[in-house]
Design a protein around this motif. Structure first.
Motif, PDB file in Angstrom:
ATOM      1  N   UNK A  76       0.922  -1.066   0.078  1.00  0.00           N
ATOM      2  CA  UNK A  76       0.218  -0.008  -0.094  1.00  0.00           C
ATOM      3  C   UNK A  76       0.995   1.174  -0.131  1.00  0.00           C
ATOM      4  N   UNK A  77       0.612   2.090  -0.845  1.00  0.00           N
ATOM      5  CA  UNK A  77       1.267   3.279  -1.055  1.00  0.00           C
ATOM      6  C   UNK A  77       1.333   4.247  -0.019  1.00  0.00           C
ATOM      7  N   UNK A  78       1.864   3.906   1.277  1.00  0.00           N
ATOM      8  CA  UNK A  78       1.868   4.905   2.229  1.00  0.00           C
ATOM      9  C   UNK A  78       3.392   5.553   2.366  1.00  0.00           C
ATOM     10  N   UNK A  79       3.586   6.661   3.249  1.00  0.00           N
ATOM     11  CA  UNK A  79       4.801   6.933   3.261  1.00  0.00           C
ATOM     12  C   UNK A  79       5.388   6.915   4.782  1.00  0.00           C
ATOM     13  N   UNK A  80       6.369   5.896   5.111  1.00  0.00           N
ATOM     14  CA  UNK A  80       6.809   4.912   4.088  1.00  0.00           C
ATOM     15  C   UNK A  80       6.090   3.873   3.687  1.00  0.00           C
ATOM     16  N   UNK A  81       6.414   3.067   2.543  1.00  0.00           N
ATOM     17  CA  UNK A  81       5.584   2.183   1.836  1.00  0.00           C
ATOM     18  C   UNK A  81       5.294   1.184   2.981  1.00  0.00           C
ATOM     19  N   UNK A  82       3.792   0.614   3.102  1.00  0.00           N
ATOM     20  CA  UNK A  82       3.679  -0.345   3.771  1.00  0.00           C
ATOM     21  C   UNK A  82       3.635  -1.639   2.684  1.00  0.00           C
ATOM     22  N   UNK A  83       4.347  -2.843   2.942  1.00  0.00           N
ATOM     23  CA  UNK A  83       4.588  -3.839   2.158  1.00  0.00           C
ATOM     24  C   UNK A  83       4.769  -5.112   2.760  1.00  0.00           C
ATOM     25  N   UNK A  84       4.511  -5.998   2.129  1.00  0.00           N
ATOM     26  CA  UNK A  84       4.906  -7.560   2.707  1.00  0.00           C
ATOM     27  C   UNK A  84       5.342  -8.696   1.697  1.00  0.00           C
ATOM     28  N   UNK A  85       6.441  -9.236   1.892  1.00  0.00           N
ATOM     29  CA  UNK A  85       6.704 -10.345   1.166  1.00  0.00           C
ATOM     30  C   UNK A  85       5.734 -11.486   0.760  1.00  0.00           C
ATOM     31  N   UNK A  86       5.466 -12.241  -0.341  1.00  0.00           N
ATOM     32  CA  UNK A  86       4.490 -13.039  -0.348  1.00  0.00           C
ATOM     33  C   UNK A  86       5.026 -14.111  -1.402  1.00  0.00           C
ATOM     34  N   UNK A  87       5.806 -15.026  -0.742  1.00  0.00           N
ATOM     35  CA  UNK A  87       6.315 -16.007  -1.375  1.00  0.00           C
ATOM     36  C   UNK A  87       5.381 -17.186  -2.494  1.00  0.00           C
ATOM     37  N   UNK A  88       4.211 -17.163  -2.015  1.00  0.00           N
ATOM     38  CA  UNK A  88       3.519 -18.134  -2.989  1.00  0.00           C
ATOM     39  C   UNK A  88       2.911 -17.277  -4.358  1.00  0.00           C
ATOM     40  N   UNK A  89       3.204 -16.138  -4.448  1.00  0.00           N
ATOM     41  CA  UNK A  89       3.029 -15.389  -5.821  1.00  0.00           C
ATOM     42  C   UNK A  89       3.746 -15.850  -6.769  1.00  0.00           C
ATOM     43  N   UNK A  90       3.065 -16.094  -8.033  1.00  0.00           N
ATOM     44  CA  UNK A  90       3.829 -16.570  -9.177  1.00  0.00           C
ATOM     45  C   UNK A  90       2.767 -16.376 -10.289  1.00  0.00           C
ATOM     46  N   UNK A  91       3.336 -16.273 -11.488  1.00  0.00           N
ATOM     47  CA  UNK A  91       2.837 -15.793 -12.768  1.00  0.00           C
ATOM     48  C   UNK A  91       1.728 -16.964 -13.356  1.00  0.00           C
ATOM     49  N   UNK A  92       0.649 -16.506 -13.887  1.00  0.00           N
ATOM     50  CA  UNK A  92      -0.572 -17.339 -14.700  1.00  0.00           C
ATOM     51  C   UNK A  92      -1.065 -18.419 -13.586  1.00  0.00           C
TER      52      UNK A  92
END
Length: 483
Positions: A201-217
């Motif tokens: 989420x584009x806050x300042x500073x950015x709010x983010x999280x790694x997501x290992x299960x993300x993949x294409x298709x």
């Protein structure tokens, strides 16, 4: 001996020719069986799934296969792509010559969270949807809405301001895709980044999280929540059901400019129209879009402008003292608010039409006029629309403010209430010095310094003290609301 050699040579030539002819026939594929990626599928109506098929042995050439569905009223198939049409069961068959394989298909109704009120729900396919503005970056296909452009985003042309809502997208992204979900005002931006395996989420500073299960298709359900001061992004893998989420809480400044109590922490109110698309990458497929209110039945809905949207300016630590939150708390959570900063009555009428018909509510309370725009005809139209939806309208006076514009507005509101015999709350009384609705009680308002933008300073938005006074006024003017 010579004759024998000639005969043998001829026989060898015939056999060789025969062998050549056989190898150039359809059997030359060397295919002995078919291998399917699945033996059965359970699908929701409108959903599409691809059935993979490969030749056995793997070294065999793969010919064109024949596909069919035993009941095309339930599901159809096109080159392995199965589309669910209606609830029921069917069998999809894939064949090559005498080799046949089948897949059992069961089509069920979509899962619906019965605690939610669905405000908008569309499965996307070849049929164009008038509510979606494609902005030259997307096109409809048999699988859904395919987005390939990155110069703009698709806009859902439906205005929402409800403070307890979510939008859900059923999507598939290419391996290089970064998807963006934002408001039309771009005060809120959220991202699903496939190559970098993260959500943010584009806050300042950015709010983010790694997501290992993300993949294409792969297919994902992306949900964007707005719950008063909280924004949340949740993503779920449709196949594995793995899920994760991030959230951020808007912390209002408690005033503007030099009048601000604190720097605050901006997240965004998700104004006003949902937009989505590619920030970068090759493609984004959107199969379904659903907008929901988080409650389908409440005793009270509160509508208005920024006065009814204190989540935009209240410090988080004091937010429970905002008048809307005290009313909702007194009703045990059996209420929701829907406000938009800067709104006039036409804007309120716009989003009330997109929300009210889908939520069962006994009362609808409107506090509008701070920004001008009220007329007798428009106020009566608004009241009539609320009644037509089976709810009891409550038309409030707007609070006092330093400009003094509330006096004429509230005279008009009082006239409409008298003409239509409806009730309302006199918010101008507890926020004025002498309780007469004229001179603002500055202690009940945030001081806001707009000298750098609009060129004026004003005590305008109710602070925590004003919020308490406004709530207490509802106890006096609207006791039936709490019974």
């Amino acid at each position: 001996m010579m004759i024998l050699i000639i005969v043998v040579s001829a026989l060898l030539s015939v056999n060789a020719a025969t062998s050549c002819v056989k190898n150039t026939s359809a059997d030359s594929y060397g295919l002995t069986d078919l291998q399917l990626g699945t033996q059965s599928l359970v699908m929701e109506t409108g959903q599409s799934e691809k059935i993979s098929v490969s030749a056995v042995p793997a070294t065999a050439n793969q010919p064109g296969f024949q596909w069919s569905s035993s009941d095309e009223n339930v599901a159809i198939v096109d080159n392995g792509m199965v589309t669910a049409i209606a609830e029921g069961e069917t069998t999809v068959t894939v064949s090559y010559k005498t080799i046949r394989k089948t897949v059992a298909i069961k089509v069920v109704a979509p899962e619906v969270d019965k605690t939610l009120a669905v405000l908008f729900d569309k499965r996307l396919s070849n049929i164009q949807q008038p509510e979606l503005i494609l902005n030259d970056v997307a096109r409809y296909t048999s699988q859904g809405l395919t987005i390939t452009g990155t110069t703009n985003t698709v806009k859902l042309d439906k205005f929402y301001a409800l403070a307890e809502r979510k939008i859900q997208y059923h999507i598939k992204l290419s391996a290089d895709a970064k998807a963006v979900f934002h408001s039309s005002e771009k005060d809120f931006n959220a991202f699903v980044d496939i190559p970098n395996k993260k959500i943010s989420i584009a806050t300042n500073p950015v709010t983010e999280k790694k997501v290992d299960f993300l993949k294409g298709d792969r297919e994902y359900i992306v949900e964007i929540y707005h719950v008063y001061q909280q924004a949340k992004l949740r993503i779920t893998d449709v196949q594995t059901r793995q899920t994760t989420e991030i959230s951020a809480v808007n912390d209002g400044q408690g005033g503007v400019g030099k009048g601000a109590l604190q720097p605050g922490f901006g997240v965004g109110m998700q104004w006003d129209y949902y937009c989505f698309g590619l920030s970068s990458g090759t493609s984004m497929l959107v199969k379904r879009i659903t907008v929901s209110a988080l409650k389908k039945k409440v005793k009270l809905l509160l509508y208005g402008d920024s006065i009814t949207q204190p989540e935009g300016y209240f410090p988080a630590k004091d937010f429970h003292l905002a008048w809307t939150q005290q009313v909702i708390s007194r009703l045990g959570g059996n209420a929701m608010s829907s406000g938009r900063g800067g709104a006039q009555i036409d804007m309120v009428m716009n989003y009330i039409k997109n929300e009210l018909p889908f939520i069962k509510t006994e009362y609808v309370m409107v506090t509008i006029g701070t920004n001008g725009g009220n007329t007798e005809a428009k106020l009566k139209e608004l009241v009539g629309y609320i009644k037509s939806n089976g709810s009891i309208p409550i038309l409030n006076n707007i609070p006092s403010n330093e400009s003094g514009t509330q006096v004429a507005v509230n005279d008009l509101v009082a006239k409409v209430r008298a003409d239509l015999n409806i009730k309302g709350c006199r918010f101008d009384l507890p926020t004025s010095v002498d309780g007469d609705g004229k001179t603002v009680d500055k202690s009940s308002m945030y001081w806001e310094d707009y000298s750098g933008s609009y060129g004026w300073q004003v005590y305008h938005h109710p602070n925590e003290g004003g919020g308490v006074k406004m709530f207490q006024q509802t106890l006096l003017d609207l006791p039936d609301l709490y019974r």
